[in-house]
Structure formats: structure tokens, C-alpha cells
Design a protein around this motif. Structure first.
Motif, mmCIF file in Angstrom:
data_model
loop_
_atom_site.group_PDB
_atom_site.id
_atom_site.type_symbol
_atom_site.label_atom_id
_atom_site.label_comp_id
_atom_site.label_asym_id
_atom_site.label_seq_id
_atom_site.Cartn_x
_atom_site.Cartn_y
_atom_site.Cartn_z
ATOM 1 N N LEU A 80 -17.198 40.796 26.465
ATOM 2 C CA LEU A 80 -17.414 40.181 24.909
ATOM 3 C C LEU A 80 -17.214 41.558 23.964
ATOM 4 O O LEU A 80 -18.391 42.158 23.902
ATOM 5 N N LYS A 81 -16.402 41.461 23.079
ATOM 6 C CA LYS A 81 -16.358 42.353 21.935
ATOM 7 C C LYS A 81 -16.961 41.720 20.694
ATOM 8 O O LYS A 81 -16.365 40.969 20.066
ATOM 9 N N ASN A 137 -19.260 27.501 22.208
ATOM 10 C CA ASN A 137 -18.649 28.487 23.023
ATOM 11 C C ASN A 137 -19.396 29.569 23.595
ATOM 12 O O ASN A 137 -19.229 30.038 24.678
ATOM 13 N N LEU A 138 -20.164 30.134 22.668
ATOM 14 C CA LEU A 138 -20.779 31.508 23.018
ATOM 15 C C LEU A 138 -21.827 31.168 23.798
ATOM 16 O O LEU A 138 -22.265 32.106 24.596
ATOM 17 N N ILE A 189 -4.753 44.041 29.397
ATOM 18 C CA ILE A 189 -6.008 43.399 29.462
ATOM 19 C C ILE A 189 -5.646 42.034 28.779
ATOM 20 O O ILE A 189 -4.874 41.912 27.978
ATOM 21 N N GLU A 190 -6.296 41.269 29.434
ATOM 22 C CA GLU A 190 -6.221 39.641 28.824
ATOM 23 C C GLU A 190 -6.962 39.239 27.928
ATOM 24 O O GLU A 190 -8.339 39.301 28.261
ATOM 25 N N LEU A 191 -6.684 38.943 26.721
ATOM 26 C CA LEU A 191 -7.598 38.257 25.650
ATOM 27 C C LEU A 191 -7.652 36.729 26.142
ATOM 28 O O LEU A 191 -6.856 35.942 25.834
ATOM 29 N N VAL A 223 -13.103 37.391 23.925
ATOM 30 C CA VAL A 223 -13.476 37.432 25.322
ATOM 31 C C VAL A 223 -12.171 37.986 26.131
ATOM 32 O O VAL A 223 -11.312 37.419 25.998
ATOM 33 N N PHE A 224 -12.590 39.082 26.946
ATOM 34 C CA PHE A 224 -11.685 39.847 27.640
ATOM 35 C C PHE A 224 -11.857 39.505 28.785
ATOM 36 O O PHE A 224 -13.221 39.355 29.233
#
Length: 314
Positions: A35-36, A3-4, A72-74, A87-88
Motif C-alpha cells: 500500500l503506497k 475498500n481500505l 509491478i502490477e497496480l 495498491v500494488f
């Protein structure tokens, strides 16, 4: 491809307590994301515990169940051996950086639009019995189309009725409600409304309204403008843990002597939020019913000073 590997890091967008936020691009969709990154091994070493930081767990659990245009959408959560990535959706910058980067006063209609969107977001959260507990310009993200979204839910929590006893050590001090400063452990959504009022004042003045350097200094900065609270305007205030009968007795002053309002309607609206008694302070839903916010329209700001706020990534 894991995924990353779907993302290309383009630069650093910010840094928090537990990790770095990167601007990245999804190779599949071509869309930008934030990306947090949270280092798990660092957290474990410092706190002598195993697993994910409690703030990250709280943020994930809350945001997974929320869908609102002003929040904010996660989009995804990804793990590696020693890191956690959230991932936002990506927005250009936070409100603090926008205010600091503009030389002109913020357009009055943009302020109105921002406050309406934030009230809608808070009304949604409070309806779902969620307190944000850290509303401040740094946690409000804006884009070039005039949208503003509430972010960073690390201090958020669900509340129940009747209210329970919570810690009063929440909310960045400059935006902390007076009931928290005075040590109350029983509170609900009014703390978010007070913080929003401080944010609105900051949009007018381009600086914090109550920039205290300690809890007592923070209280006194509020008292000097709004007056020292009494049993008359805040029943029960003298019973709060941090209240002292020896507090200086300041009289309330006119807000317009401290804030650069465009008209009296803005002043009257702000007064609905900066109210001492949390039971009298307006709710987000009630604020949305005011004439001031009913006139709001989505207004795109001039974002020309901010073509790209990310730093080169290497």
C-alpha cells in the motif's frame, strides 16, 4: 466496509518522497499487497496546489494500461478525504537491499535471469512508447522465486517520434546516461538501457560503478573508465550544452579491470549497453536476441537472509 477496510497493515516496507509504503494483507484473498500512501493535504500545503502529486498521477495513468510479468502490477487506487492509496502486488524487497544484504557474490545465472527479465520489461515499455527514466536497484523489486519487476513510475513519461525536447534532470545521478549529463534534451529509450547497464555492473561488484557526487564528478567517473567521448565515437557530442573542450582527455580502459565478471561473455554483453552514442547503444529488443540472454532461465535466489523485511507497524 470501504475498500481500505479490506486490508490489514502489517508493517512499513519503505518510504518515498510523497508517502509511505506499507506491507498489508487482503482480508478477503489472504494475499499480501504493498500500500503506497500519499498524503494529499501535505502536498497541497507545500506546493500551493490542489489535487494529487504529478508523480502519482503519472504513475497511475501509465500503470493502469500496463500488463507484463516484469512490471509491478497496480491493482487498485483508493481515496480517503486527505489520502490516496495505491495498491500494488507485493514483493519481498528491492534489488538494492538484496545486494546489500548478501555477503556472497550474486550467482552468475541469477544475474543473467534478472537482466533478461528487465530487458523484457523495458522492451514492453519502449514498444508502448514509455520511458521509465529512473531505472536503479531501489526501483527494481525481487521475490524469493527469482522474479524481478520494474517499479516506481513517478518519473516515467510517454515519448513520441520524432523525439521532442524533454528535461534532462531525470534518472538518479549514478545511473544517468551521458547524454543527459551533457545536457541533451532530445533522447529516447537509450537512457533506460544505460541505466540497466549500470545496474548490471552493480550486481557484479555489489557497489555502484559510477558513484558521482555532482554532475561533473559523475561525468568524469564515466570518462575515466570508458574514455573521454569524442566526435569519432560519438558524433555530435561536442555540440551538447554541457560539453567542454577543456575536459581532461582520458583513454578507455578494459571493463574487466573494474568489474568482477565471471566470464568474457558477460563483459561483451555489458559493452552493448555502456555505449556513448545513444543511436548505437543496443535496444532492449536487440539485447534479448543475444546469445547471452538466450541462455537465461528463471533462477530462484537464496533469500534466507530476508525472512521479512517489514518493520513492526503500530
Amino acid at each position: 466496509m470501504n475498500n481500505l477496510d479490506k486490508f490489514i497493515k502489517l508493517g512499513t516496507a519503505g518510504e518515498g518522497t510523497y508517502g509511505i509504503v506499507y506491507k498489508a494483507k487482503n482480508k478477503v484473498t489472504g494475499k499480501s499487497v504493498a500500500l503506497k500512501r500519499i498524503k494529499l493535504e501535505k502536498f497541497c500545503k507545500e506546493d500551493h496546489t490542489e489535487g494529487v502529486p504529478s508523480t502519482a498521477i503519472r504513475e497511475i495513468s501509465i500503470l493502469k494500461g500496463l500488463r507484463h510479468s516484469s512490471i509491478i502490477e497496480l491493482q487498485d487506487v483508493m481515496y480517503t478525504s486527505d489520502r490516496l492509496y495505491l495498491v500494488f502486488e507485493y514483493l519481498e524487497l528491492d534489488l538494492k537491499r538484496y545486494l546489500d544484504g548478501t555477503s556472497k557474490p550474486v550467482d552468475k545465472e541469477l544475474i543473467r535471469s534478472y537482466i533478461k527479465q528487465l530487458c523484457e520489461g523495458l522492451a514492453y515499455l519502449h514498444t508502448h512508447r514509455i520511458l521509465h527514466r529512473d531505472i536503479k536497484p531501489q526501483n527494481l523489486l525481487v521475490d524469493k522465486e527469482g522474479h524481478v519487476k520494474i517499479a516506481d513510475f513517478g518519473l516515467s513519461r510517454c515519448f513520441s517520434l520524432p523525439t521532442k525536447s524533454y528535461t534532462h534532470e531525470v534518472v538518479t545521478m549514478w545511473y544517468r546516461a551521458p547524454e543527459l549529463l551533457l545536457g541533451s534534451k532530445m533522447y529516447t529509450n537509450g537512457i533506460d538501457i544505460w541505466s540497466l547497464g549500470c545496474v548490471m555492473a552493480e550486481m557484479f561488484n555489489k557497489r555502484a560503478m559510477f558513484p558521482g557526487d555532482s554532475e561533473i564528478d559523475q561525468m568524469f567517473k564515466i570518462f575515466k573508465i570508458l574514455g573521454t567521448p569524442t566526435e569519432e565515437n560519438w558524433p555530435g557530442v561536442t555540440t551538447l550544452p554541457q560539453y567542454e573542450v577543456s575536459f581532461p582527455k582520458w583513454k578507455a580502459t578494459e571493463l574487466k579491470t573494474h568489474i568482477n565478471f565471471n566470464d568474457s561473455e558477460e563483459e561483451e554483453f555489458l559493452k552493448l549497453m555502456l555505449v556513448y552514442d545513444p543511436f548505437v547503444r543496443n535496444t532492449a529488443k536487440a539485447l534479448l536476441g543475444t546469445g547471452y540472454l538466450k541462455k537465461a532461465k528463471l533462477t530462484a535466489p537464496d533469500m534466507k537472509p530476508f525472512p521479512d523485511t517489514t518493520e513492526e507497524y503500530c
